[in-house]
Design a protein around this motif. Structure first.
Motif, PDB file in Angstrom:
ATOM      1  N   LEU A  60       0.816  -1.214   0.000  1.00 53.59           N
ATOM      2  CA  LEU A  60       0.000   0.000   0.000  1.00 53.59           C
ATOM      3  C   LEU A  60       0.850   1.265   0.000  1.00 53.59           C
ATOM      4  N   ASN A  61       2.101   1.143   0.440  1.00 56.93           N
ATOM      5  CA  ASN A  61       2.990   2.302   0.437  1.00 56.93           C
ATOM      6  C   ASN A  61       3.680   2.519  -0.910  1.00 56.93           C
ATOM      7  N   GLU A  62       3.522   1.571  -1.841  1.00 52.24           N
ATOM      8  CA  GLU A  62       4.073   1.779  -3.176  1.00 52.24           C
ATOM      9  C   GLU A  62       3.338   2.959  -3.829  1.00 52.24           C
ATOM     10  N   PRO A  63       4.065   3.946  -4.367  1.00 54.18           N
ATOM     11  CA  PRO A  63       3.409   5.154  -4.891  1.00 54.18           C
ATOM     12  C   PRO A  63       2.444   4.905  -6.043  1.00 54.18           C
ATOM     13  N   ASN A  64       2.635   3.801  -6.770  1.00 52.70           N
ATOM     14  CA  ASN A  64       1.750   3.544  -7.917  1.00 52.70           C
ATOM     15  C   ASN A  64       0.686   2.498  -7.612  1.00 52.70           C
ATOM     16  N   PHE A  65       0.398   2.251  -6.321  1.00 48.67           N
ATOM     17  CA  PHE A  65      -0.570   1.205  -6.001  1.00 48.67           C
ATOM     18  C   PHE A  65      -1.924   1.478  -6.641  1.00 48.67           C
ATOM     19  N   TRP A  66      -2.403   2.722  -6.581  1.00 48.85           N
ATOM     20  CA  TRP A  66      -3.760   3.015  -7.053  1.00 48.85           C
ATOM     21  C   TRP A  66      -3.842   3.066  -8.569  1.00 48.85           C
ATOM     22  N   THR A  67      -2.741   3.347  -9.241  1.00 43.51           N
ATOM     23  CA  THR A  67      -2.759   3.416 -10.707  1.00 43.51           C
ATOM     24  C   THR A  67      -2.368   2.098 -11.356  1.00 43.51           C
ATOM     25  N   ASN A  68      -1.488   1.343 -10.676  1.00 48.24           N
ATOM     26  CA  ASN A  68      -1.024   0.073 -11.235  1.00 48.24           C
ATOM     27  C   ASN A  68      -0.774  -0.908 -10.092  1.00 48.24           C
ATOM     28  N   PRO A  69      -1.857  -1.444  -9.498  1.00 43.72           N
ATOM     29  CA  PRO A  69      -1.680  -2.316  -8.336  1.00 43.72           C
ATOM     30  C   PRO A  69      -0.871  -3.573  -8.627  1.00 43.72           C
ATOM     31  N   GLU A  70      -0.959  -4.086  -9.851  1.00 52.12           N
ATOM     32  CA  GLU A  70      -0.187  -5.287 -10.190  1.00 52.12           C
ATOM     33  C   GLU A  70       1.313  -5.030 -10.070  1.00 52.12           C
ATOM     34  N   GLU A  71       1.756  -3.897 -10.627  1.00 49.19           N
ATOM     35  CA  GLU A  71       3.176  -3.563 -10.550  1.00 49.19           C
ATOM     36  C   GLU A  71       3.589  -3.260  -9.111  1.00 49.19           C
ATOM     37  N   ALA A  72       2.718  -2.604  -8.362  1.00 52.71           N
ATOM     38  CA  ALA A  72       3.014  -2.286  -6.972  1.00 52.71           C
ATOM     39  C   ALA A  72       3.195  -3.564  -6.148  1.00 52.71           C
ATOM     40  N   VAL A  73       2.338  -4.551  -6.382  1.00 59.82           N
ATOM     41  CA  VAL A  73       2.455  -5.825  -5.677  1.00 59.82           C
ATOM     42  C   VAL A  73       3.775  -6.503  -6.039  1.00 59.82           C
ATOM     43  N   MET A  74       4.112  -6.515  -7.309  1.00 60.89           N
ATOM     44  CA  MET A  74       5.348  -7.132  -7.762  1.00 60.89           C
ATOM     45  C   MET A  74       6.558  -6.492  -7.065  1.00 60.89           C
ATOM     46  N   LYS A  75       6.607  -5.170  -7.058  1.00 60.13           N
ATOM     47  CA  LYS A  75       7.728  -4.462  -6.440  1.00 60.13           C
ATOM     48  C   LYS A  75       7.781  -4.716  -4.938  1.00 60.13           C
ATOM     49  N   ALA A  76       6.629  -4.679  -4.284  1.00 60.86           N
ATOM     50  CA  ALA A  76       6.601  -4.840  -2.836  1.00 60.86           C
ATOM     51  C   ALA A  76       7.024  -6.242  -2.417  1.00 60.86           C
ATOM     52  N   TYR A  77       6.618  -7.256  -3.153  1.00 56.23           N
ATOM     53  CA  TYR A  77       7.055  -8.614  -2.850  1.00 56.23           C
ATOM     54  C   TYR A  77       8.578  -8.692  -2.855  1.00 56.23           C
ATOM     55  N   GLN A  78       9.185  -8.189  -3.909  1.00 61.25           N
ATOM     56  CA  GLN A  78      10.633  -8.339  -4.048  1.00 61.25           C
ATOM     57  C   GLN A  78      11.384  -7.459  -3.054  1.00 61.25           C
TER      58      GLN A  78
END
Length: 284
Positions: A93-111
């Motif tokens: 949820l702290n990824e800056p692009n969560f609301w615009t691109n949640p898939e990419e935000a999830v990918m980045k946060a996992y790694q």
């Protein structure tokens, strides 16, 4: 009410499962469609402490309601799954692009979360964890991600649809070997990375990390009126039940907590010896 009962009730209200057998439920407050969730955990027959953790809650964030659901199935200790329970969704949820691109935000946060776990290996130990997470945005958009063999299954008009991917070593043998690792398959055993781990992707596991991936499989599923419910569960359930068997077992159970408990009890009756954790999210 006794102190233990108060603590248990606080867990249920918050929607956080503990490292012991646990159960609870909750519901959406904002969605136009009534949505409920229930969870149930059962300690396996192994001698080590319970290594499954979960998150199951609805949270108001900005102008949206998020359903946050996850199963973390640890190995070689419970510190890594416990860390994930407290931190993975916050990182997403702290990824800056969560609301615009949640898939990419999830990918980045996992790694990024995996990198932090490895950096904290002195504190968290040498163990690791699989994960399957689900973020339900305003009851309409479901973002599923996973590493390992915990699984997400959707029921749509009575038909089971798997939304996650089981990251099995034999299926990713070439990637593991390209990193310098190997996959063993001994008689009576499952395929293992370097003869040790039965999944090809996981959080943590510093001693194996050169040969393991923490890159999640991510899938987006829109929720229409034909979607009845979805299940998140650790492999203690899926080792003994097919996706369709799980869906069929609870399709007529309207209470999500009762449904989750029913699935864990069925897995135990089928001689599953592993820890079993299960979340059911039902759309009414």
């Amino acid at each position: 009410m006794m102190g233990r009962d108060i603590i248990q009730r606080m867990k249920e209200v918050a929607g956080f499962g503990s490292s012991t057998s646990d159960t609870g439920k909750g519901k959406s407050k904002q969605s136009a469609r009534r949505i409920t969730h229930g969870f149930h955990l059962v300690k396996g027959k192994s001698r080590h402490a319970m290594e499954d953790y979960l998150v199951a809650q609805f949270r108001q964030v900005k102008n949206s309601e998020l359903g946050l659901f996850a199963i973390f199935d640890g190995h070689l200790g419970h510190d890594v799954p416990n860390y994930l329970k407290g931190n993975l969704f916050e990182n997403i949820l702290n990824e800056p692009n969560f609301w615009t691109n949640p898939e990419e935000a999830v990918m980045k946060a996992y790694q990024m979360t995996d990198e932090t776990i490895l950096d904290k290996s002195g504190e968290l130990g040498r163990g690791g964890s699989t994960a399957v997470t689900a973020i339900l945005i305003d009851g309409e958009k479901l973002v599923i991600a996973n590493v390992g063999d915990s699984r997400a299954v959707l029921c749509r008009k009575g038909a089971a649809k798997q939304l996650s991917v089981d990251h099995e070593p034999d299926k990713e043998r070439s990637e593991i070997e390209n990193k310098g690792g190997f996959v063993t398959l001994l008689p009576g055993d499952v395929p293992r990375v370097d003869g040790r781990l039965a999944v090809a992707r996981a959080f943590g596991d510093k001693s194996l990390k050169k040969h393991l991936s923490s890159k999640p499989h991510v899938k987006v599923q829109m929720i229409d009126s034909n979607v009845e419910f979805f299940i998140l569960a650790s492999d203690g359930l899926w080792k003994v039940m097919t996706n369709q068997e799980a869906v069929d077992a609870i399709r007529n159970i309207k209470d999500a907590q009762t449904a989750a408990k029913r699935l864990t009890e069925e897995a135990v009756s089928r001689k599953s010896k592993d820890d079993i954790s299960c979340i059911v999210v039902r759309f009414h």
